[in-house]
Design a protein around this motif. Structure first.
Motif, PDB file in Angstrom:
ATOM      1  N   ARG A 145       1.957   7.873 -27.668  1.00  0.00           N
ATOM      2  CA  ARG A 145       2.993   7.171 -27.854  1.00  0.00           C
ATOM      3  C   ARG A 145       2.757   5.754 -27.653  1.00  0.00           C
ATOM      4  O   ARG A 145       3.144   4.913 -28.160  1.00  0.00           O
ATOM      5  N   GLN A 146       1.925   5.428 -26.681  1.00  0.00           N
ATOM      6  CA  GLN A 146       1.353   4.130 -26.460  1.00  0.00           C
ATOM      7  C   GLN A 146       0.783   3.653 -27.567  1.00  0.00           C
ATOM      8  O   GLN A 146       0.882   2.472 -28.187  1.00  0.00           O
ATOM      9  N   ALA A 147      -0.237   4.245 -28.311  1.00  0.00           N
ATOM     10  CA  ALA A 147      -0.931   3.997 -29.598  1.00  0.00           C
ATOM     11  C   ALA A 147       0.083   3.824 -30.640  1.00  0.00           C
ATOM     12  O   ALA A 147       0.014   2.634 -31.462  1.00  0.00           O
ATOM     13  N   LEU A 148       0.967   4.727 -30.665  1.00  0.00           N
ATOM     14  CA  LEU A 148       1.951   4.433 -31.753  1.00  0.00           C
ATOM     15  C   LEU A 148       2.943   2.908 -31.502  1.00  0.00           C
ATOM     16  O   LEU A 148       3.458   2.263 -32.356  1.00  0.00           O
ATOM     17  N   ALA A 149       3.324   2.680 -30.298  1.00  0.00           N
ATOM     18  CA  ALA A 149       3.998   1.470 -29.965  1.00  0.00           C
ATOM     19  C   ALA A 149       3.175   0.235 -30.438  1.00  0.00           C
ATOM     20  O   ALA A 149       3.538  -0.575 -30.922  1.00  0.00           O
ATOM     21  N   VAL A 150       1.925   0.334 -30.090  1.00  0.00           N
ATOM     22  CA  VAL A 150       1.176  -0.542 -30.575  1.00  0.00           C
ATOM     23  C   VAL A 150       0.853  -0.735 -32.058  1.00  0.00           C
ATOM     24  O   VAL A 150       1.131  -1.669 -32.634  1.00  0.00           O
ATOM     25  N   ALA A 151       0.902   0.325 -32.730  1.00  0.00           N
ATOM     26  CA  ALA A 151       0.527   0.385 -34.095  1.00  0.00           C
ATOM     27  C   ALA A 151       2.093  -0.114 -34.876  1.00  0.00           C
ATOM     28  O   ALA A 151       1.972  -0.853 -35.916  1.00  0.00           O
ATOM     29  N   LYS A 152       3.152   0.223 -34.145  1.00  0.00           N
ATOM     30  CA  LYS A 152       4.567  -0.244 -34.796  1.00  0.00           C
ATOM     31  C   LYS A 152       4.333  -1.798 -34.600  1.00  0.00           C
ATOM     32  O   LYS A 152       4.862  -2.249 -35.626  1.00  0.00           O
ATOM     33  N   TYR A 207      -7.262   1.537 -26.471  1.00  0.00           N
ATOM     34  CA  TYR A 207      -7.989   0.488 -26.534  1.00  0.00           C
ATOM     35  C   TYR A 207      -8.652   0.275 -27.923  1.00  0.00           C
ATOM     36  O   TYR A 207      -8.929  -0.856 -28.344  1.00  0.00           O
ATOM     37  N   SER A 208      -8.927   1.347 -28.497  1.00  0.00           N
ATOM     38  CA  SER A 208      -9.337   1.462 -29.903  1.00  0.00           C
ATOM     39  C   SER A 208      -8.450   0.826 -30.907  1.00  0.00           C
ATOM     40  O   SER A 208      -8.621   0.278 -31.882  1.00  0.00           O
ATOM     41  N   THR A 209      -7.154   1.217 -30.652  1.00  0.00           N
ATOM     42  CA  THR A 209      -5.873   0.357 -31.469  1.00  0.00           C
ATOM     43  C   THR A 209      -5.817  -0.962 -31.430  1.00  0.00           C
ATOM     44  O   THR A 209      -5.801  -1.529 -32.332  1.00  0.00           O
ATOM     45  N   MET A 210      -6.162  -1.519 -30.118  1.00  0.00           N
ATOM     46  CA  MET A 210      -5.956  -3.086 -29.924  1.00  0.00           C
ATOM     47  C   MET A 210      -7.148  -3.660 -30.651  1.00  0.00           C
ATOM     48  O   MET A 210      -6.919  -4.582 -31.218  1.00  0.00           O
ATOM     49  N   ARG A 211      -8.460  -2.937 -30.593  1.00  0.00           N
ATOM     50  CA  ARG A 211      -9.464  -3.701 -31.269  1.00  0.00           C
ATOM     51  C   ARG A 211      -9.415  -3.549 -32.693  1.00  0.00           C
ATOM     52  O   ARG A 211      -9.647  -4.405 -33.294  1.00  0.00           O
ATOM     53  N   ALA A 212      -8.547  -2.326 -33.224  1.00  0.00           N
ATOM     54  CA  ALA A 212      -8.357  -2.394 -34.745  1.00  0.00           C
ATOM     55  C   ALA A 212      -7.454  -3.607 -34.913  1.00  0.00           C
ATOM     56  O   ALA A 212      -7.566  -4.220 -36.054  1.00  0.00           O
ATOM     57  N   ALA A 213      -6.325  -3.787 -34.092  1.00  0.00           N
ATOM     58  CA  ALA A 213      -5.312  -4.913 -34.384  1.00  0.00           C
ATOM     59  C   ALA A 213      -6.243  -6.143 -34.489  1.00  0.00           C
ATOM     60  O   ALA A 213      -5.906  -7.130 -35.455  1.00  0.00           O
ATOM     61  N   LEU A 259      -1.562   3.989 -39.928  1.00  0.00           N
ATOM     62  CA  LEU A 259      -2.071   4.547 -38.610  1.00  0.00           C
ATOM     63  C   LEU A 259      -3.357   4.983 -39.004  1.00  0.00           C
ATOM     64  O   LEU A 259      -4.097   4.853 -38.230  1.00  0.00           O
ATOM     65  N   ALA A 260      -3.910   5.331 -40.193  1.00  0.00           N
ATOM     66  CA  ALA A 260      -5.289   5.772 -40.659  1.00  0.00           C
ATOM     67  C   ALA A 260      -5.961   4.428 -40.420  1.00  0.00           C
ATOM     68  O   ALA A 260      -7.263   4.529 -39.942  1.00  0.00           O
TER      69      ALA A 260
END
Length: 260
Positions: free
Chosen positions: A164-171, A198-204, A142-143
């Protein structure tokens, strides 16, 4: 967890749909749709309701069978049999309903179905979960994605909608090896919660995954995405760099099939 630092080069085509046709009896939902998703990029798939966006992504992720056409994953033609088969091929889908277990905590959700068993005689004999290891790996993961949660031990249902949405993306990212597909990932979220997703998407994407996003928020996609693909009447009619187009041109293509 999947390793993203080796094996995938930025700019590599991680998934390609070629001339995909999908018939429902006499109704033709897809009429030869073709699409490429590149490693390290966010590709926004835009189109009016009924254009075929969800049908195409559901075929790529194994939720629907295609009538004809080809799916190519990292240069190799594949026949996706199911969502589980797609996951083994490195394709992960995040649906609007998230598919999270609300009563389980964060590590148990990330490792659901892939739990780590304690490496001891008793651990293996009684299938005891190594919660310490799962929590540590989850925390680090997650970090890396820039997701800060106050606690990983609370039930997921106590998190905000954006968390929750960010966690679903992270999973999904945790087990993804090629392409991450998201269907309206920020629907019904506030501005701050959207920013987290959006930031989680970019990190992916920065992990050299290909990210494919269905969204009706065209202005935001022009800002967030690297590439804009436009569907109309069951066909992908345009593949544009986001930096080289604008809202008027995208809307014109969606509504008339012609650039403004």
């Amino acid at each position: 967890m999947a390793e993203h630092s080796t094996g995938i080069s930025k700019g590599e085509v991680v998934i390609e749909a070629v001339d995909i046709v999908k018939n429902y009896g006499h109704l033709q939902a897809l009429k030869g749709a073709s699409l490429k998703v590149y490693a390290g990029e966010i590709t926004a798939l835009l189109g009016d309701n009924g254009a075929g966006k969800s049908t195409l992504t559901n075929i790529i992720c194994g939720a629907l069978p295609k009538t004809s056409g080809r799916i190519i994953c990292r240069g190799k033609e594949i026949e996706v049999q199911s969502i589980q088969h797609a996951a083994r091929l490195g394709i992960q889908m995040v649906y609007q309903d998230l598919a999270l277990a609300p009563d389980l905590n964060v590590p148990n959700n990330i490792f659901l179905g892939r739990e780590i068993i304690k490496d001891s005689i008793f651990g293996r004999l009684f299938k005891l979960l190594d919660m310490k290891k799962m929590t540590e790996i989850s925390k680090n993961h997650l970090a890396e994605l820039g997701i800060g949660l106050k606690s990983l031990s609370v039930p997921v249902k106590s998190l905000s909608g954006g968390e929750r949405q960010a966690l679903a993306v992270a999973k999904a990212v945790a087990w993804c090896e090629s392409v991450l597909i998201m269907d309206e990932p920020t629907a019904a979220l506030g501005a701050r919660q959207q920013a987290l997703v959006y930031s989680t998407m970019r990190a992916a994407a920065q992990k050299n995954l290909g990210v494919l996003v269905i969204s009706h928020d065209i202005p935001k996609m022009l800002e967030v995405a690297d590439r804009i693909c436009i569907m109309r009447q069951g066909v992908v009619i345009a593949d544009l760099m986001a930096s080289e187009t604008n809202l008027q041109a995208v809307l014109s293509l969606m509504l008339t099939g012609r650039a403004a």
